[in-house]
Motif scaffolding. Structure first.
Motif, PDB file in Angstrom:
ATOM      1  N   TYR A 232      35.219  49.491  42.929  1.00 45.15           N
ATOM      2  CA  TYR A 232      35.844  48.316  43.572  1.00 45.15           C
ATOM      3  C   TYR A 232      35.083  47.840  44.821  1.00 45.15           C
ATOM      4  N   SER A 245      37.720  42.469  40.968  1.00 46.92           N
ATOM      5  CA  SER A 245      38.746  42.933  41.921  1.00 46.92           C
ATOM      6  C   SER A 245      40.041  43.145  41.146  1.00 46.92           C
ATOM      7  N   SER A 246      41.055  43.644  41.824  1.00 44.91           N
ATOM      8  CA  SER A 246      42.251  44.081  41.083  1.00 44.91           C
ATOM      9  C   SER A 246      43.076  42.933  40.498  1.00 44.91           C
ATOM     10  N   LYS A 247      43.067  41.776  41.169  1.00 44.80           N
ATOM     11  CA  LYS A 247      43.915  40.620  40.796  1.00 44.80           C
ATOM     12  C   LYS A 247      45.407  40.971  40.878  1.00 44.80           C
ATOM     13  N   PHE A 248      45.735  41.928  41.742  1.00 42.56           N
ATOM     14  CA  PHE A 248      47.145  42.312  41.905  1.00 42.56           C
ATOM     15  C   PHE A 248      47.936  41.271  42.725  1.00 42.56           C
ATOM     16  N   SER A 249      47.208  40.390  43.425  1.00 43.65           N
ATOM     17  CA  SER A 249      47.873  39.557  44.439  1.00 43.65           C
ATOM     18  C   SER A 249      49.071  38.729  43.951  1.00 43.65           C
ATOM     19  N   LEU A 252      51.914  41.146  43.711  1.00 45.55           N
ATOM     20  CA  LEU A 252      52.327  41.652  45.027  1.00 45.55           C
ATOM     21  C   LEU A 252      53.109  40.591  45.802  1.00 45.55           C
ATOM     22  N   GLU A 285      42.500  47.398  51.861  1.00 47.90           N
ATOM     23  CA  GLU A 285      42.898  45.995  51.691  1.00 47.90           C
ATOM     24  C   GLU A 285      44.423  45.838  51.738  1.00 47.90           C
ATOM     25  N   ARG A 289      46.912  43.548  54.189  1.00 53.12           N
ATOM     26  CA  ARG A 289      48.106  42.794  53.776  1.00 53.12           C
ATOM     27  C   ARG A 289      49.304  43.154  54.664  1.00 53.12           C
ATOM     28  N   ASN A 351      38.473  36.128  47.030  1.00 48.16           N
ATOM     29  CA  ASN A 351      38.542  36.231  48.488  1.00 48.16           C
ATOM     30  C   ASN A 351      37.290  35.640  49.132  1.00 48.16           C
ATOM     31  N   ARG A 354      37.677  31.926  49.108  1.00 50.58           N
ATOM     32  CA  ARG A 354      38.684  31.468  50.080  1.00 50.58           C
ATOM     33  C   ARG A 354      38.100  31.443  51.495  1.00 50.58           C
ATOM     34  N   ASP A 382      49.143  33.144  44.023  1.00 49.76           N
ATOM     35  CA  ASP A 382      49.535  34.343  44.780  1.00 49.76           C
ATOM     36  C   ASP A 382      49.975  33.987  46.202  1.00 49.76           C
ATOM     37  N   ASP A 384      51.430  33.749  49.568  1.00 51.51           N
ATOM     38  CA  ASP A 384      52.301  34.637  50.340  1.00 51.51           C
ATOM     39  C   ASP A 384      52.228  34.120  51.777  1.00 51.51           C
ATOM     40  N   ASN A 388      48.680  34.169  53.670  1.00 51.80           N
ATOM     41  CA  ASN A 388      47.984  32.888  53.669  1.00 51.80           C
ATOM     42  C   ASN A 388      47.793  32.352  55.085  1.00 51.80           C
ATOM     43  N   ASN A 391      45.509  34.598  57.238  1.00 56.28           N
ATOM     44  CA  ASN A 391      44.088  34.431  56.940  1.00 56.28           C
ATOM     45  C   ASN A 391      43.565  33.081  57.424  1.00 56.28           C
TER      46      ASN A 391
HETATM   47  C1  LIG Z   1      42.084  31.434  53.673  1.00 55.03           C
HETATM   48  C2  LIG Z   1      42.687  32.579  52.882  1.00 55.03           C
HETATM   49  C3  LIG Z   1      43.968  32.464  52.347  1.00 55.03           C
HETATM   50  C4  LIG Z   1      44.534  33.536  51.636  1.00 55.03           C
HETATM   51  N1  LIG Z   1      45.799  33.392  51.109  1.00 55.03           N
HETATM   52  C5  LIG Z   1      46.378  34.439  50.464  1.00 55.03           C
HETATM   53  C6  LIG Z   1      47.689  34.333  49.935  1.00 55.03           C
HETATM   54  O1  LIG Z   1      48.372  33.325  50.063  1.00 55.03           O
HETATM   55  N2  LIG Z   1      48.188  35.411  49.257  1.00 55.03           N
HETATM   56  C7  LIG Z   1      47.484  36.565  49.107  1.00 55.03           C
HETATM   57  O2  LIG Z   1      47.979  37.511  48.484  1.00 55.03           O
HETATM   58  N3  LIG Z   1      46.255  36.697  49.625  1.00 55.03           N
HETATM   59  C8  LIG Z   1      45.669  35.680  50.293  1.00 55.03           C
HETATM   60  N4  LIG Z   1      44.405  35.816  50.795  1.00 55.03           N
HETATM   61  C9  LIG Z   1      43.760  37.152  50.755  1.00 55.03           C
HETATM   62  C10 LIG Z   1      42.850  37.454  49.562  1.00 55.03           C
HETATM   63  O3  LIG Z   1      41.934  36.421  49.380  1.00 55.03           O
HETATM   64  C11 LIG Z   1      43.619  37.693  48.264  1.00 55.03           C
HETATM   65  O4  LIG Z   1      44.648  38.624  48.482  1.00 55.03           O
HETATM   66  C12 LIG Z   1      42.704  38.268  47.178  1.00 55.03           C
HETATM   67  O5  LIG Z   1      41.628  37.389  46.962  1.00 55.03           O
HETATM   68  C13 LIG Z   1      43.486  38.460  45.908  1.00 55.03           C
HETATM   69  O6  LIG Z   1      42.668  38.978  44.903  1.00 55.03           O
HETATM   70  P1  LIG Z   1      42.844  40.470  44.409  1.00 55.03           P
HETATM   71  O7  LIG Z   1      44.280  40.762  44.171  1.00 55.03           O
HETATM   72  O8  LIG Z   1      41.929  40.669  43.274  1.00 55.03           O
HETATM   73  O9  LIG Z   1      42.371  41.287  45.685  1.00 55.03           O
HETATM   74  P2  LIG Z   1      41.753  42.741  45.830  1.00 55.03           P
HETATM   75  O10 LIG Z   1      40.423  42.597  46.447  1.00 55.03           O
HETATM   76  O11 LIG Z   1      41.839  43.503  44.573  1.00 55.03           O
HETATM   77  O12 LIG Z   1      42.704  43.414  46.940  1.00 55.03           O
HETATM   78  C14 LIG Z   1      43.902  44.127  46.599  1.00 55.03           C
HETATM   79  C15 LIG Z   1      45.062  43.539  47.339  1.00 55.03           C
HETATM   80  O13 LIG Z   1      44.885  43.664  48.753  1.00 55.03           O
HETATM   81  C16 LIG Z   1      45.455  42.542  49.414  1.00 55.03           C
HETATM   82  N5  LIG Z   1      44.417  41.824  50.158  1.00 55.03           N
HETATM   83  C17 LIG Z   1      43.092  41.810  49.917  1.00 55.03           C
HETATM   84  N6  LIG Z   1      42.465  41.057  50.847  1.00 55.03           N
HETATM   85  C18 LIG Z   1      43.413  40.586  51.671  1.00 55.03           C
HETATM   86  C19 LIG Z   1      43.395  39.756  52.825  1.00 55.03           C
HETATM   87  N7  LIG Z   1      42.273  39.244  53.333  1.00 55.03           N
HETATM   88  N8  LIG Z   1      44.569  39.459  53.407  1.00 55.03           N
HETATM   89  C20 LIG Z   1      45.737  39.938  52.937  1.00 55.03           C
HETATM   90  N9  LIG Z   1      45.810  40.748  51.853  1.00 55.03           N
HETATM   91  C21 LIG Z   1      44.667  41.063  51.236  1.00 55.03           C
HETATM   92  C22 LIG Z   1      46.028  41.627  48.334  1.00 55.03           C
HETATM   93  O14 LIG Z   1      47.395  41.896  48.201  1.00 55.03           O
HETATM   94  C23 LIG Z   1      45.251  42.054  47.098  1.00 55.03           C
HETATM   95  O15 LIG Z   1      45.948  41.818  45.900  1.00 55.03           O
HETATM   96  C24 LIG Z   1      43.805  34.743  51.488  1.00 55.03           C
HETATM   97  C25 LIG Z   1      42.517  34.837  52.025  1.00 55.03           C
HETATM   98  C26 LIG Z   1      41.966  33.778  52.708  1.00 55.03           C
HETATM   99  C27 LIG Z   1      40.583  33.913  53.279  1.00 55.03           C
END
Ligand SMILES: Cc1cc2nc3c(=O)[nH]c(=O)nc-3n(C[C@H](O)[C@H](O)[C@H](O)COP(=O)(O)OP(=O)(O)OC[C@H]3O[C@@H](n4cnc5c(N)ncnc54)[C@H](O)[C@@H]3O)c2cc1C
Length: 471
Positions: A232, A245-249, A252, A285, A289, A351, A354, A382, A384, A388, A391
């Motif tokens: 990862y 990445s996990s795409k769990f968001s 969650l 990560e 959150r 991410n 974003r 996703d 939240d 959101n 960040n």
């Molecule tokens: C401008 C901006 C807005 C965003 N808005 C959101 C949003 O509305 N909802 C959201 O869930 N995430 C948000 N994120 C954080 C992050 O981009 C996503 O959580 C992530 O891309 C989701 O993909 P993943 O589940 O594969 O993440 P993975 O990389 O697999 O990470 C696992 C989990 O960790 C948490 N996580 C990872 N990075 C972050 C981070 N920077 N901030 C908070 N939690 C994190 C998430 O819950 C994620 O599912 C935002 C980031 C930015 C830069």
């Protein structure tokens, strides 16, 4: 022991590790599980966009249907209603002699407003009991009160890792003694919120299906079947496909997956497969959150103000025309437009994407960052509030970033994270004649050059030379 209680599901649409429902079941003989689609979530925001767009709404509808199925398997059901929770719950409490309403505790403005209104309207015979869940670390297990939460993430992370413990997951209830009612209500359709069904897009990272069942399947697939967790940390900055990445968001965000369940599965993976920096990084990560959630709790409404949680003077230009060029993927910067096209077509963006599109909007176009956050609120599957807006605060330089004036050089980022231009070609096929990484700066071509070549692509909104000079 109370006789009858409501469990009001909010952003906690699951039965595993369900602290709120567990507490309700321990405190009352019979439970009425309820979900209410709050109509205010589907009103227009100041940009004229529906607050919750089609991607998240579809996911939510699926998640509610899955929750109802799972409750039925536990001998119960889910009462589904549409309207204002503070009104409908009061009516239900009166109609069914309810002595308590249990629900998850939220932290952001709109959710708190509903809690407050509900408390005010409830009859004296019924209490509202809010239960903390949603985070890996429980609010009460932090080494300090939330008002003294450090303003720097690393400090927070080190403190909790050293001084706090993560509570164990709670068992999934096998049988829920339920208040019998005649009409359990219909789950609304997308059309009832004036939304159209999103078209399945093969170009997206993966199909997302709402609900606890699909969330647990995704975890099993990512950790156990495909064994992707062990890499990862190396793959997480990717942009194409399901595996980076996990795409769990999305799961969650609606509470279909519990972060503590993910944590326990990481620990099991570490003991049965491998423990390395990647397995740790997923937990890292999840701590990010948590951090944004606690920041929201600490700073309240300032999370949504242009001056942000740090009360700084932000970049602010209310140029709506320029803003919509960004939103509609018409900036003439391929790396930005490709990411925005992905968001608009699928409701998801990596991410890495974003961070870049947020920085570009705020630091290059110098547009009001709250508009960007609002646009994400509408579009993200996703979405939240704490993650959101937290960040976006960070990206706009008004949040908890120890680095002053962090800036993303978009061209450098594109070369680093989309080395051969495959991501941009995937989303902007009209530019596919540009080979390799030349797609990122398009050889300096203007809109006239594009017209001559009959390529429909807009003129660039910024001068790429500043990035080439390393700014
Ligand atoms: C401008 C901006 C807005 C965003 N808005 C959101 C949003 O509305 N909802 C959201 O869930 N995430 C948000 N994120 C954080 C992050 O981009 C996503 O959580 C992530 O891309 C989701 O993909 P993943 O589940 O594969 O993440 P993975 O990389 O697999 O990470 C696992 C989990 O960790 C948490 N996580 C990872 N990075 C972050 C981070 N920077 N901030 C908070 N939690 C994190 C998430 O819950 C994620 O599912 C935002 C980031 C930015 C830069």
């Amino acid at each position: 022991m109370k006789k009858r209680a409501i469990y009001w599901f909010r952003n906690d649409l699951r039965l595993h590790d369900q602290a709120g429902l567990t507490e309700a079941m321990a405190s009352a003989e019979e439970i009425l599980p309820v979900y209410i689609f709050d109509t205010r979530l589907f009103e227009e925001n100041e940009l004229g966009l529906v607050k919750t767009g089609k991607f998240k709404t579809q996911f939510l509808i699926e998640a509610v249907a899955d929750l109802r199925d799972n409750l039925q398997k536990a001998g119960s059901n889910l009462l589904v209603m549409t309207g204002k929770p503070e009104e409908l719950l009061v009516d239900l409490a009166k109609a069914h002699q309810i002595e308590a309403i249990y629900a998850s505790q939220e932290v952001t403005y709109e959710e708190l407003k509903v809690e407050k209104a509900l408390k005010k309207k409830l009859p004296a015979t019924c209490i509202l009991s809010l239960v903390w869940q949603h985070t890996l670390y429980h609010l009460h297990d932090l080494p300090y009160g939330v008002q003294t939460l450090p303003d720097i993430f690393t400090q927070f992370r080190k403190d909790v890792e050293k001084q706090s413990r993560i509570r164990k997951c709670l068992p999934t209830p096998k049988h829920i003694k339920t208040i019998p009612i005649n009409d359990w209500g219909q789950i609304p359709s997308l059309e009832s919120f004036d939304l159209t069904e999103p078209k399945a897009d093969q170009r997206g990272v993966m199909p997302f299906k709402g609900g606890e069942t699909a969330g647990l399947v995704r975890l099993k697939q990512y950790f156990w079947n495909q064994d992707l967790l062990k890499a990862y940390k190396e793959t997480r900055n990717g942009m194409l496909g399901a595996d980076y990445s996990s795409k769990f968001s999305p799961w969650l965000a609606l509470g279909c997956l519990s972060p503590r369940y993910i944590y326990e599965e990481v620990k099991r993976y570490e003991s049965e497969r491998i423990s390395n920096s990647s397995t740790y990084w997923l937990i890292f990560e999840l701590i990010w959150r948590d951090y944004f959630r606690f920041v929201a709790e600490k700073y309240g409404n300032s999370l949504f103000f242009t001056s942000g949680v740090m009360g700084k003077e932000p970049y602010l230009k209310n140029d709506i025309g320029l803003f919509f060029k960004w939103a509609e993927a018409k900036t003439g910067v391929p790396f930005i437009d490709a990411n925005m096209r992905e968001l608009n077509a699928t409701g998801f963006m990596s991410n890495r994407g974003r961070q870049n599109v947020a920085s570009f909007l705020v630091k290059d176009l110098k547009i009001n960052w709250t508009w960007g956050a609002m646009y994400f609120e509408t579009m993200l599957i996703d979405y939240d509030p704490a993650s959101n807006w937290g960040n976006w605060n960070y990206a706009a330089g008004v949040g908890n970033d120890p680095r002053e004036d962090r800036y993303f050089n978009i061209l450098t980022q594109a070369y680093r994270y989309d080395e051969n231009g495959d991501y941009v070609r995937h989303w902007l096929p009209e530019l596919s004649r540009f080979a390799g990484k030349s797609i990122h700066d398009l050889g300096g071509m203007s809109s006239r050059d594009f017209q001559n070549l009959q390529i429909d692509y807009p003129n660039r909104l910024v001068d790429f030379n500043k990035w080439k000079k390393g700014k």
